[in-house]
Write a protein that holds these residues in place. Structure first.
Motif, PDB file in Angstrom:
ATOM      1  N   ASP A 249      -7.969   5.129   2.357  1.00 54.86           N
ATOM      2  CA  ASP A 249      -6.857   5.181   1.403  1.00 54.86           C
ATOM      3  C   ASP A 249      -6.122   3.839   1.361  1.00 54.86           C
ATOM      4  OD1 ASP A 249      -4.530   6.731  -0.024  1.00 54.86           O
ATOM      5  OD2 ASP A 249      -3.596   5.719   1.698  1.00 54.86           O
TER       6      ASP A 249
ATOM      7  N   ASN B 162      -3.080   2.993   1.038  1.00 54.80           N
ATOM      8  CA  ASN B 162      -1.869   2.868   1.845  1.00 54.80           C
ATOM      9  C   ASN B 162      -2.204   2.752   3.334  1.00 54.80           C
ATOM     10  OD1 ASN B 162       0.320   3.244  -0.279  1.00 54.80           O
ATOM     11  ND2 ASN B 162      -1.035   4.984  -0.657  1.00 54.80           N
TER      12      ASN B 162
ATOM     13  N   ILE C  50       4.382   6.342   3.918  1.00 56.11           N
ATOM     14  CA  ILE C  50       3.685   6.970   5.052  1.00 56.11           C
ATOM     15  C   ILE C  50       4.562   6.864   6.286  1.00 56.11           C
ATOM     16  CG2 ILE C  50       1.691   6.792   6.613  1.00 56.11           C
ATOM     17  CD1 ILE C  50      -0.008   5.801   4.411  1.00 56.11           C
TER      18      ILE C  50
ATOM     19  N   THR D 123       1.728   2.836  -2.754  1.00 53.77           N
ATOM     20  CA  THR D 123       1.811   3.868  -3.789  1.00 53.77           C
ATOM     21  C   THR D 123       2.330   5.188  -3.227  1.00 53.77           C
ATOM     22  OG1 THR D 123      -0.484   4.532  -3.381  1.00 53.77           O
ATOM     23  CG2 THR D 123      -0.098   2.861  -5.086  1.00 53.77           C
ATOM     24  N   ARG D 124       2.451   5.279  -1.893  1.00 52.49           N
ATOM     25  CA  ARG D 124       2.862   6.525  -1.255  1.00 52.49           C
ATOM     26  C   ARG D 124       3.454   6.158   0.100  1.00 52.49           C
ATOM     27  NH1 ARG D 124      -0.276   9.524   2.406  1.00 52.49           N
ATOM     28  NH2 ARG D 124      -2.082   8.239   1.946  1.00 52.49           N
TER      29      ARG D 124
ATOM     30  N   SER E 178       6.832   1.836   3.049  1.00 55.64           N
ATOM     31  CA  SER E 178       7.371   2.335   1.785  1.00 55.64           C
ATOM     32  C   SER E 178       7.400   1.157   0.818  1.00 55.64           C
ATOM     33  CB  SER E 178       8.782   2.897   1.968  1.00 55.64           C
ATOM     34  OG  SER E 178       9.714   1.834   2.065  1.00 55.64           O
ATOM     35  N   SER E 179       7.831   1.422  -0.385  1.00 55.00           N
ATOM     36  CA  SER E 179       7.899   0.342  -1.377  1.00 55.00           C
ATOM     37  C   SER E 179       9.196  -0.448  -1.235  1.00 55.00           C
ATOM     38  CB  SER E 179       7.775   0.932  -2.785  1.00 55.00           C
ATOM     39  OG  SER E 179       8.747   1.940  -2.964  1.00 55.00           O
TER      40      SER E 179
END
Lengths: 298, 298
Positions: free
Chosen positions: A260, A262, B110, B107-108, B96-97
């Motif tokens: 993935d 991320n 964690i 994009t997500r 994170s962003s």
């Protein structure tokens, strides 16, 4: 096995879309390339043991070539395996207050001839081991012309210490035949090349070329002799070059693994290293180097 | 030999000129320091194997200390030998962003708990070896207060991969007693720390402290376990940090060798490497690392 030869009298000082080939070789060829040093072998200190310079021009970073590789097309990658780098017996260095990261600290210009003997050299009373690498290596850009002082997506003056014997370079091809050229060998250089030169020396480089059809990354990539895989990116600043290299590595890993995206970002914080190639050329070059996770180019 | 102990309940979240000592030790003392992870041991993923978090606060980079070393004064150097780094059984990561060099690519978000077993860990199906290092280590600044997210001339959040077992850090002392604090251990981190965290873990660090009277460099310096000697400089940009580190190395070598300053500049282009420590903190940290020329700090 036939070994192709290319003499250092066939060189360019810019990598251009419309270069005329100096040599044409097939996919898989082994080529032995003689290279001049970055000063066209013409830099001479006082009482230089090499005698008078053979010519007058100094400092245009000549790159021997270009070599046209049959069958490689835009969108392909040219894989270059660096088999051997044999340096000449002497290297040259010079510093002045006109160039390099330390130019504001230079109080006296120096031109120096450094003998290279038994894999070692000495300077200022300090003795050290040599580790030869290629400063300029690249292919033709899609259009226009890029002088051999400047690095970029085509390769060029990347001054990357890890381009040694045993390393493999992956160059993105933009013109038919690739049009490979190389020069500016250093018998030794530190990351950064802070004074603007390494141990600049003529050399004979033996390499093999291989066409990887239909696969390409936006930046040159390097598998070094330690097994690390780097994206080599050049930009106006180190901060920009590092971000370009890291983005390139993320894209490389996304395209070649099932992890993935991320989780790749998490892994990159552990397994990739932002590294400095050089900070003294018209653009600087950084690399994002992956270790401990073997992800093959093709 | 007496080993001094300091628990991780005694911590600071800023290094300040007026900190109250948590422990006072003599010159030459060996100290065993427990450290929390950068999230105060409170980051928990869903179904985290560690159970519920012991507290609520997350993410202030606590540094255990400060330790007052008897006899060290402004103008001296505090030599810190890192004897051992023992990590806990689990590490935490989050992305994170909102932060890190790759924040535009997240994009997500964690949050992840990573078991540490037998000197290895696994993430995203990739298994790799650990190499523990200290993220935050520093002394009190001359005046004011610097939060433990930020690196600088006092040390602090330098996030330098080479601060491992077997390394020696030289910290410039600006306040009586030095006032040493440390934390933010990573079981593994790559140069750059691109996603903004390493394998963040609680740890027990054993170190010895030694006072070097009347000798000081403007930046922290590190002798790493490979024998390299680095100047660790922090600034707004990598380009600035690299120049500060290189200037620091030139001054270091001028003060300790008989080699002409211009010849030192030549040698630096061969024997020093500009390297990236981290690019994700309020200031970035670079190092100028000397190899192959053994020039002792004191």
């Amino acid at each position: 096995m036939k070994i192709y030869e290319l003499d250092d009298t066939r060189y360019v000082t810019a990598l251009s879309a419309d270069m005329e080939p100096a040599l044409t070789v097939p996919d898989g060829a082994v080529v032995r390339v003689k290279t001049q040093d970055c000063y066209m072998n013409n830099l001479r200190a006082e009482d230089d043991p090499r005698g008078p310079a053979p010519g007058e021009a100094v400092g245009c970073n000549p790159a021997t070539g270009p070599i046209y590789v049959t069958g490689v097309e835009p969108g392909d990658t040219l894989q270059v395996d660096v088999l051997t780098i044999e340096t000449g017996d002497y290297a040259s260095m010079r510093i002045s207050s006109r160039g390099g990261l330390m130019r504001d600290r230079v109080t006296r210009p120096i031109m120096r001839c450094v003998p290279l003997t038994g894999g070692e050299a000495e300077l200022g009373g300090v003795r050290f081991a040599l580790d030869p690498m290629i400063g300029v290596i690249g292919v033709a850009p899609a259009e226009g012309s890029i002088d051999t002082e400047t690095p970029g997506a085509h390769g060029g003056n990347m001054d990357t210490r890890l381009i040694t014997e045993g390393s493999t370079l992956y160059l993105p091809v933009r013109r038919p035949g690739g049009l490979l050229a190389l020069g500016d060998v250093h018998a030794l250089m530190g990351d950064g090349e802070v004074c603007i030169c390494g141990l600049e020396c003529p050399a004979e480089v033996t390499l093999s070329v291989r066409v990887l059809h239909g696969v390409q990354e936006p930046w040159p990539m390097l598998r070094d002799r330690e097994g690390g895989m780097s994206v080599l990116a050049s930009a106006q600043t180190l901060d920009q070059a590092c971000k370009l290299a890291a983005d390139g590595m993320l894209d490389y890993l996304r395209a070649r693994t099932d992890v993935d995206e991320n989780e790749i970002i998490l892994l990159m914080s552990l397994l990739t290293h932002l590294e400095v190639s050089q900070v003294v050329d018209p653009l600087v070059t950084a690399r994002c180097r992956l270790t401990g996770w073997d992800v093959c180019f093709a």
